[in-house]
Design an enzyme around this catalytic site. Structure first.
Site, PDB file in Angstrom:
ATOM      1  NE  ARG A   1       1.473   0.727  10.638  1.00  0.00           N
ATOM      2  CZ  ARG A   1       0.718  -0.294  10.239  1.00  0.00           C
ATOM      3  NH1 ARG A   1       0.973  -0.883   9.084  1.00  0.00           N
ATOM      4  NH2 ARG A   1      -0.294  -0.714  10.979  1.00  0.00           N
TER       5      ARG A   1
ATOM      6  CE  LYS B   1      -4.786  -1.456  11.897  1.00  0.00           C
ATOM      7  NZ  LYS B   1      -4.832  -2.764  11.190  1.00  0.00           N
TER       8      LYS B   1
ATOM      9  CE1 TYR C   1      -3.428  -2.576   4.269  1.00  0.00           C
ATOM     10  CE2 TYR C   1      -2.212  -1.085   5.706  1.00  0.00           C
ATOM     11  CZ  TYR C   1      -2.238  -1.978   4.648  1.00  0.00           C
ATOM     12  OH  TYR C   1      -1.072  -2.288   3.986  1.00  0.00           O
TER      13      TYR C   1
ATOM     14  CG  HIS D   1      -8.425  -5.340   8.000  1.00  0.00           C
ATOM     15  ND1 HIS D   1      -7.950  -6.259   7.084  1.00  0.00           N
ATOM     16  CD2 HIS D   1      -7.382  -4.499   8.269  1.00  0.00           C
ATOM     17  CE1 HIS D   1      -6.669  -5.990   6.818  1.00  0.00           C
ATOM     18  NE2 HIS D   1      -6.310  -4.933   7.507  1.00  0.00           N
TER      19      HIS D   1
ATOM     20  CD  GLU E   1      -8.957  -3.871   4.010  1.00  0.00           C
ATOM     21  OE1 GLU E   1     -10.085  -3.837   4.531  1.00  0.00           O
ATOM     22  OE2 GLU E   1      -8.147  -2.909   4.075  1.00  0.00           O
TER      23      GLU E   1
ATOM     24  CB  VAL F   1      -5.165 -18.294   6.717  1.00  0.00           C
ATOM     25  CG1 VAL F   1      -6.264 -18.574   5.710  1.00  0.00           C
ATOM     26  CG2 VAL F   1      -4.410 -19.574   7.045  1.00  0.00           C
ATOM     27  CG  LEU F   2      -5.656 -12.349   2.819  1.00  0.00           C
ATOM     28  CD1 LEU F   2      -6.348 -11.492   3.870  1.00  0.00           C
ATOM     29  CD2 LEU F   2      -4.660 -11.527   2.027  1.00  0.00           C
TER      30      LEU F   2
END
Length: 363
Positions: free
Chosen positions: A15, A75, A94, A96, A118, A239-240
């Site tokens: 991307r 990313k 992002y 994380h 996020e 799940v988040l």
């Protein structure tokens, strides 16, 4: 503002963080956009398309980081990028952080401003910059799960939708959010027997109203999950907990409840994974086996379909990028509390509680 678009260098990340149309919008508003040579090529955008709208091409990633006030990525930075990020530089991507202590400490040392896609929220408390990639990842989780159920790929040799006279595969989706809903709809469309779990009864009621007849809802508890595993062929973990580490819903002992060749797809791997036996994999080497169970834990699932993913992502991120460029991050965050929620690290300090809690640190 000077905006930099480096080429993504994470394994098989195809991307790009800004389309030529996005670059045109920023240039028209008086900003300078620098794009690394071939940054957009894997998403179908040539250097010439960026130059036509007024962006400038730079030959190396070092050049882009050195000149930009704001870096827009897809990313999180990887180790070779850590030293390129400088004090006061805004990095919008992002991150994380909750599952990557090394990255967190590196960004703290850099003194940069880390604004994470996020954890940006909208007025309803939703996660607008996660939604488009969650939709892609959810759909692809079913697609990849179906692929690895094939015997030559290590799976049980099950066709997801079955055929007349032969039962379809059973799919268990853990989580009824955007990822889980997208995964369940895709699996249902292929004819699978789908069960989707969540801890929210209101959400389960919503799902039961619009899901196809081959999708059942189930309250998510340890007992209920254990009851489903022996008869399940594909499990999708979706799940988040925003900005926080994902809980382990399937432990190592629970693998023994499943049939050999069952496939686990962990879409929550960016947040540490929702299976105890999960660890990140890549598109180049996507699966591994534990106790006869196939694990697919690719950390950038949408990177495999960049022509779709890039357009979907930039549709969502561009309005925020424009606001940050027009106002600067401080004024932009003052004017938009949801954007302010995206701030994770500022000037060496963690400002997002869930990240600090993940490592047992205090803010």
């Amino acid at each position: 503002m000077i905006v930099g678009i480096p080429k993504e260098i994470k394994n098989n990340e195809n991307r790009v963080s800004l389309t030529p149309a996005g670059a045109h919008e920023l240039v028209q508003r008086g900003h300078t956009v620098y794009v690394q040579h071939t940054a957009g090529i894997n998403s179908g955008f040539s250097d010439e398309e960026y130059e036509k709208v007024g962006a400038r091409i730079l030959p190396t990633i070092e050049d882009v980081y050195a000149i930009a006030d704001m870096i827009i990525k897809v990313k999180e930075p990887i180790e070779c990028e850590y030293n390129l990020i400088r004090k006061g530089q805004l990095v919008f991507t992002y991150f994380h952080f909750a599952c990557d202590k090394e990255l967190t400490e590196a960004m703290m040392r850099s003194g940069s401003v880390c604004l994470a896609y996020e954890t940006v929220t909208d007025r309803q408390g939703g996660l607008p910059l996660l939604i488009p990639m969650s939709e892609v990842a959810g759909r692809m989780s079913t697609q990849e799960g179906a692929r690895f159920l094939e015997k030559p790929q290590g799976g049980r040799g099950i066709l997801l939708g079955g055929v007349p006279g032969v039962k379809p595969a059973k799919v268990l989706v853990l989580g009824g959010g955007i990822v889980g809903t997208s995964a369940a709809l895709m699996a249902a469309g292929l004819g699978a027997d789908v069960t989707i779990c969540d801890i929210s009864l209101p959400r389960l009621r919503q799902l039961s109203e619009f899901m196809p007849k081959n999708v059942k809802t189930l309250f998510s508890s340890g007992h209920n999950i254990e009851q489903e595993l022996p008869v399940t062929d594909l499990v999708i973990g979706a799940v988040l907990i925003p900005g926080a580490k994902a809980p382990h819903l399937i432990t190592r002992p629970m693998l023994k409840l499943m049939k050999k060749g069952t496939v686990l797809v962990d879409v929550a791997i960016d947040q540490g994974g929702c299976f105890e036996t999960s660890h990140p994999t890549t598109h180049a080497d996507p699966i591994y086996e534990v106790d006869g169970i196939i694990h697919y834990c690719v950390a950038n699932i949408p990177g495999a379909v960049p022509c779709t993913s890039t357009l979907a992502l930039t549709n969502a991120t561009l309005p925020y990028a424009v606001k940050l460029a027009d106002l600067g991050w401080e004024k932009a965050c003052e004017s938009d509390p949801g954007l302010k929620n995206g701030l994770n690290i500022v000037d060496g300090k963690i400002v997002f509680p869930a990240v600090a809690e993940a490592f047992g640190w205090k803010i």
